[in-house]
Design a protein around this motif. Structure first.
Motif, mmCIF file in Angstrom:
data_model
loop_
_atom_site.group_PDB
_atom_site.id
_atom_site.type_symbol
_atom_site.label_atom_id
_atom_site.label_comp_id
_atom_site.label_asym_id
_atom_site.label_seq_id
_atom_site.Cartn_x
_atom_site.Cartn_y
_atom_site.Cartn_z
ATOM 1 N N VAL A 184 28.983 38.151 27.419
ATOM 2 C CA VAL A 184 28.728 38.935 26.207
ATOM 3 C C VAL A 184 27.793 38.127 25.322
ATOM 4 C CG1 VAL A 184 29.735 40.073 24.190
ATOM 5 C CG2 VAL A 184 31.028 39.975 26.339
ATOM 6 N N ASN A 185 26.538 38.580 25.199
ATOM 7 C CA ASN A 185 25.579 37.940 24.303
ATOM 8 C C ASN A 185 24.572 38.987 23.850
ATOM 9 O OD1 ASN A 185 23.547 38.147 26.393
ATOM 10 N ND2 ASN A 185 24.376 36.271 27.305
ATOM 11 N N GLY A 186 23.515 38.542 23.199
ATOM 12 C CA GLY A 186 22.547 39.495 22.662
ATOM 13 C C GLY A 186 21.701 40.178 23.715
ATOM 14 N N GLN A 187 21.693 39.661 24.931
ATOM 15 C CA GLN A 187 20.852 40.218 25.982
ATOM 16 C C GLN A 187 21.634 41.106 26.943
ATOM 17 O OE1 GLN A 187 19.194 37.538 29.112
ATOM 18 N NE2 GLN A 187 17.200 38.281 28.431
ATOM 19 N N ILE A 188 22.865 40.707 27.234
ATOM 20 C CA ILE A 188 23.675 41.448 28.194
ATOM 21 C C ILE A 188 25.116 41.499 27.699
ATOM 22 C CG2 ILE A 188 24.047 39.372 29.583
ATOM 23 C CD1 ILE A 188 24.143 41.161 32.054
ATOM 24 N N ASP A 189 25.722 42.651 27.845
ATOM 25 C CA ASP A 189 27.118 42.828 27.467
ATOM 26 C C ASP A 189 27.831 43.471 28.650
ATOM 27 O OD1 ASP A 189 29.591 43.380 26.422
ATOM 28 O OD2 ASP A 189 28.855 44.151 24.509
ATOM 29 N N GLU A 190 28.478 42.634 29.455
ATOM 30 C CA GLU A 190 29.100 43.129 30.680
ATOM 31 C C GLU A 190 30.358 43.944 30.426
ATOM 32 O OE1 GLU A 190 27.354 39.907 33.898
ATOM 33 O OE2 GLU A 190 29.437 39.687 33.206
ATOM 34 N N ARG A 191 30.804 44.014 29.178
ATOM 35 C CA ARG A 191 31.878 44.953 28.854
ATOM 36 C C ARG A 191 31.421 46.387 29.081
ATOM 37 N NH1 ARG A 191 33.300 43.684 22.800
ATOM 38 N NH2 ARG A 191 31.015 43.738 22.709
ATOM 39 N N LEU A 192 30.106 46.609 29.033
ATOM 40 C CA LEU A 192 29.544 47.944 29.219
ATOM 41 C C LEU A 192 29.206 48.239 30.675
ATOM 42 C CD1 LEU A 192 27.061 48.024 26.179
ATOM 43 C CD2 LEU A 192 29.552 48.256 26.197
ATOM 44 N N ASP A 193 29.295 47.224 31.532
ATOM 45 C CA ASP A 193 29.018 47.417 32.953
ATOM 46 C C ASP A 193 30.238 48.074 33.601
ATOM 47 O OD1 ASP A 193 29.043 46.864 35.843
ATOM 48 O OD2 ASP A 193 27.278 45.633 35.440
ATOM 49 N N PRO A 194 30.104 49.305 34.102
ATOM 50 C CA PRO A 194 31.284 49.993 34.652
ATOM 51 C C PRO A 194 31.956 49.231 35.786
ATOM 52 C CG PRO A 194 29.486 51.550 34.316
ATOM 53 C CD PRO A 194 28.918 50.173 34.100
ATOM 54 N N HIS A 195 31.188 48.523 36.607
ATOM 55 C CA HIS A 195 31.756 47.811 37.752
ATOM 56 C C HIS A 195 32.429 46.514 37.314
ATOM 57 C CE1 HIS A 195 29.712 50.464 40.678
ATOM 58 N NE2 HIS A 195 28.797 50.531 39.736
ATOM 59 N N LYS A 196 31.695 45.661 36.608
ATOM 60 C CA LYS A 196 32.253 44.360 36.224
ATOM 61 C C LYS A 196 33.399 44.517 35.234
ATOM 62 C CE LYS A 196 28.143 41.589 37.204
ATOM 63 N NZ LYS A 196 27.174 40.593 36.697
ATOM 64 N N ALA A 197 33.258 45.429 34.276
ATOM 65 C CA ALA A 197 34.327 45.622 33.304
ATOM 66 C C ALA A 197 35.579 46.186 33.964
ATOM 67 C CB ALA A 197 33.855 46.544 32.184
ATOM 68 N N THR A 198 35.395 47.069 34.933
ATOM 69 C CA THR A 198 36.558 47.631 35.615
ATOM 70 C C THR A 198 37.302 46.562 36.400
ATOM 71 O OG1 THR A 198 35.573 49.842 35.766
ATOM 72 C CG2 THR A 198 37.321 49.308 37.338
ATOM 73 N N GLU A 199 36.572 45.715 37.114
ATOM 74 C CA GLU A 199 37.255 44.658 37.861
ATOM 75 C C GLU A 199 37.995 43.723 36.902
ATOM 76 O OE1 GLU A 199 36.676 41.552 41.547
ATOM 77 O OE2 GLU A 199 34.874 42.271 40.513
ATOM 78 N N ALA A 200 37.376 43.413 35.764
ATOM 79 C CA ALA A 200 38.041 42.549 34.787
ATOM 80 C C ALA A 200 39.305 43.217 34.245
ATOM 81 C CB ALA A 200 37.089 42.221 33.642
ATOM 82 N N ALA A 201 39.224 44.513 33.946
ATOM 83 C CA ALA A 201 40.388 45.228 33.423
ATOM 84 C C ALA A 201 41.507 45.293 34.453
ATOM 85 C CB ALA A 201 39.978 46.635 32.995
ATOM 86 N N VAL A 202 41.156 45.504 35.704
ATOM 87 C CA VAL A 202 42.166 45.570 36.759
ATOM 88 C C VAL A 202 42.830 44.202 36.931
ATOM 89 C CG1 VAL A 202 42.476 45.893 39.251
ATOM 90 C CG2 VAL A 202 41.141 47.538 37.924
ATOM 91 N N ARG A 203 42.055 43.137 36.869
ATOM 92 C CA ARG A 203 42.644 41.801 36.933
ATOM 93 C C ARG A 203 43.592 41.565 35.762
ATOM 94 N NH1 ARG A 203 38.122 38.068 36.333
ATOM 95 N NH2 ARG A 203 39.764 36.475 36.407
ATOM 96 N N MET A 204 43.204 42.044 34.591
ATOM 97 C CA MET A 204 44.064 41.897 33.413
ATOM 98 C C MET A 204 45.355 42.690 33.594
ATOM 99 S SD MET A 204 43.142 42.721 29.439
ATOM 100 C CE MET A 204 44.383 42.567 28.147
ATOM 101 N N LEU A 205 45.261 43.902 34.082
ATOM 102 C CA LEU A 205 46.454 44.716 34.305
ATOM 103 C C LEU A 205 47.372 44.066 35.340
ATOM 104 C CD1 LEU A 205 44.756 48.233 34.314
ATOM 105 C CD2 LEU A 205 46.411 47.411 32.620
ATOM 106 N N ALA A 206 46.775 43.507 36.387
ATOM 107 C CA ALA A 206 47.573 42.825 37.400
ATOM 108 C C ALA A 206 48.299 41.626 36.797
ATOM 109 C CB ALA A 206 46.686 42.380 38.561
ATOM 110 N N SER A 207 47.627 40.883 35.935
ATOM 111 C CA SER A 207 48.238 39.724 35.279
ATOM 112 C C SER A 207 49.382 40.162 34.368
ATOM 113 C CB SER A 207 47.184 38.961 34.479
ATOM 114 O OG SER A 207 47.757 37.919 33.722
ATOM 115 N N LEU A 208 49.184 41.245 33.630
ATOM 116 C CA LEU A 208 50.234 41.739 32.738
ATOM 117 C C LEU A 208 51.446 42.222 33.534
ATOM 118 C CD1 LEU A 208 48.068 43.670 30.121
ATOM 119 C CD2 LEU A 208 49.322 41.531 29.749
ATOM 120 N N TYR A 209 51.193 42.821 34.689
ATOM 121 C CA TYR A 209 52.326 43.289 35.488
ATOM 122 C C TYR A 209 53.138 42.112 36.027
ATOM 123 C CZ TYR A 209 55.175 45.957 38.698
ATOM 124 O OH TYR A 209 56.251 46.512 39.342
#
Length: 372
Positions: free
Chosen positions: A143-168
């Motif tokens: 996340v910086n002024g040039q690229i924000d991977e939170r908006l990348d559907p692929h990378k953000a989804t994998e990050a969210a799934v990893r987070m959900l797995a960790s929470l479970y």
């Protein structure tokens, strides 16, 4: 001029007497307020129970109220959500399958972002999964002024799934996991201590107000996706170039403006499909960057930016093409195509063995199994 309503009413009454029937009205549908309010609790319970959610879902006046907002007052917004789901659900399903999580978690971004990857919140969360910058970086997103991977559907989804797995792993209850995704694991653990329970519906009253509404909203989003047709809600589909796409991973730098000219696409189309590149510049990266393009220009893109020209063609093999689907892994595809993962990496100029959905792959099939 005022319409002579008394004449109309008289005519309708006369027609009813002549035909022996009461006046005929348009069919009441479940997306009308009157008919929705008459939906029985038995029917709502039956529908909710059939959605195969990963936790015990309860029907309640609050849940029914949120469902009503999706299907009655917010019908138009729901039509657009249903259309955007055609773009993003295959991506969600892919990573949920890879990490062996319940596929129904794909409904979560509906309540987070209404499936709009460029949306931001007042507290600085962004993307389909609404990561704040600190959490995004914790899960490896840039996340910086040039690229924000939170908006990348692929990378953000994998990050969210990893987070959900960790929470479970922490809570072992998907209702609590969803609450923790919303308000943080610390607040959920505090609520569990106050409730002296690990059951979400018991803990719920001790959660922050927004989090108390979070799981009911998730249930309502799932209801919309499963039963929108029963309410006469039809998806409003995005442009075809947004729906039929292919995704590649590149390591070299490129500019979306230059790419648009080369592929004869509109710059708007490319930025919509690749929202994480804030200035239109795709930086060089050894880890690779995802680029999504409409399918009709995928071969042109691959010829320009995916270098496989120096790779030897296996003897007694026939070239073919394959497009990945949700849950595909290079290891299982290698078995399918009677080759090794290293072969697939070499034939496609891949960086590693990680692939995503809708990714075109060149494969060389042994002649005995090659299609004529």
């Amino acid at each position: 001029m005022k319409f002579p309503w008394t004449i109309l009413v008289t005519a309708l009454l006369f027609a009813a007497v002549v035909t022996g029937n009461t006046t005929s009205y348009p069919r009441a549908t479940e997306n009308s307020p009157y008919t929705f309010n008459r939906l029985s609790d038995e029917l709502m319970n039956e529908r909710i129970n059939q959605m195969d959610l990963p936790f015990a879902a309860q029907n309640s006046p609050q849940i029914k109220s949120v469902i009503r907002r999706f299907t009655v007052e917010g019908q138009r917004d729901s039509e657009y959500i249903l259309g955007r789901a055609k773009i993003y659900f295959p991506i969600f399903e892919h990573y949920l399958r890879l990490y062996k999580l319940p596929e129904t978690l794909k409904y979560l971004p509906i309540i987070e972002s209404s499936l709009r990857p460029s949306v931001t919140s007042a507290v600085g969360a962004a993307g389909l999964w609404q990561f704040v910058p600190s959490t995004a970086r914790l899960y490896g997103l840039t996340v910086n002024g040039q690229i924000d991977e939170r908006l990348d559907p692929h990378k953000a989804t994998e990050a969210a799934v990893r987070m959900l797995a960790s929470l479970y792993e922490q809570f072992e209850d998907w209702g609590l996991v969803l609450a923790a995704y919303n308000c943080g694991p610390g607040r959920v653990r505090k609520a569990m201590r106050s409730a002296n329970s690990s059951d979400y519906w018991t803990v719920r009253q001790y959660l922050p107000s927004e989090s108390q509404h979070y799981v009911p909203r998730f249930i309502a989003a799932a209801y919309l996706m499963n039963y929108h047709a029963a309410h006469d809600i039809t998806p409003r589909m995005p442009d075809y170039d947004m729906l039929d796409t292919r995704t590649f991973k590149v390591t070299r730098a490129l500019h979306l403006g230059t790419l648009a000219r080369q592929l004869e696409l509109s710059y708007r189309t490319l930025t919509y499909l690749n929202p994480s590149y804030l200035q239109g510049l795709v930086p060089a990266s050894a880890k690779g960057q995802f680029i999504t393009v409409p399918t009709h220009v995928a071969a042109d893109f691959k010829g320009r930016y995916i270098d496989t020209s120096s790779l030897p063609v296996p003897a007694n093999h026939q070239k073919s093409e394959y497009t990945t689907v949700a849950g595909d892994k290079l290891e299982t595809l290698a078995i399918l195509f009677q080759c090794s993962p290293k072969d697939l990496i070499a034939w496609n100029g891949l960086i590693n063995n990680k692939i995503t959905v809708n990714q075109p792959l060149t494969v060389y099939l042994p002649q005995r199994v090659a299609k004529p």
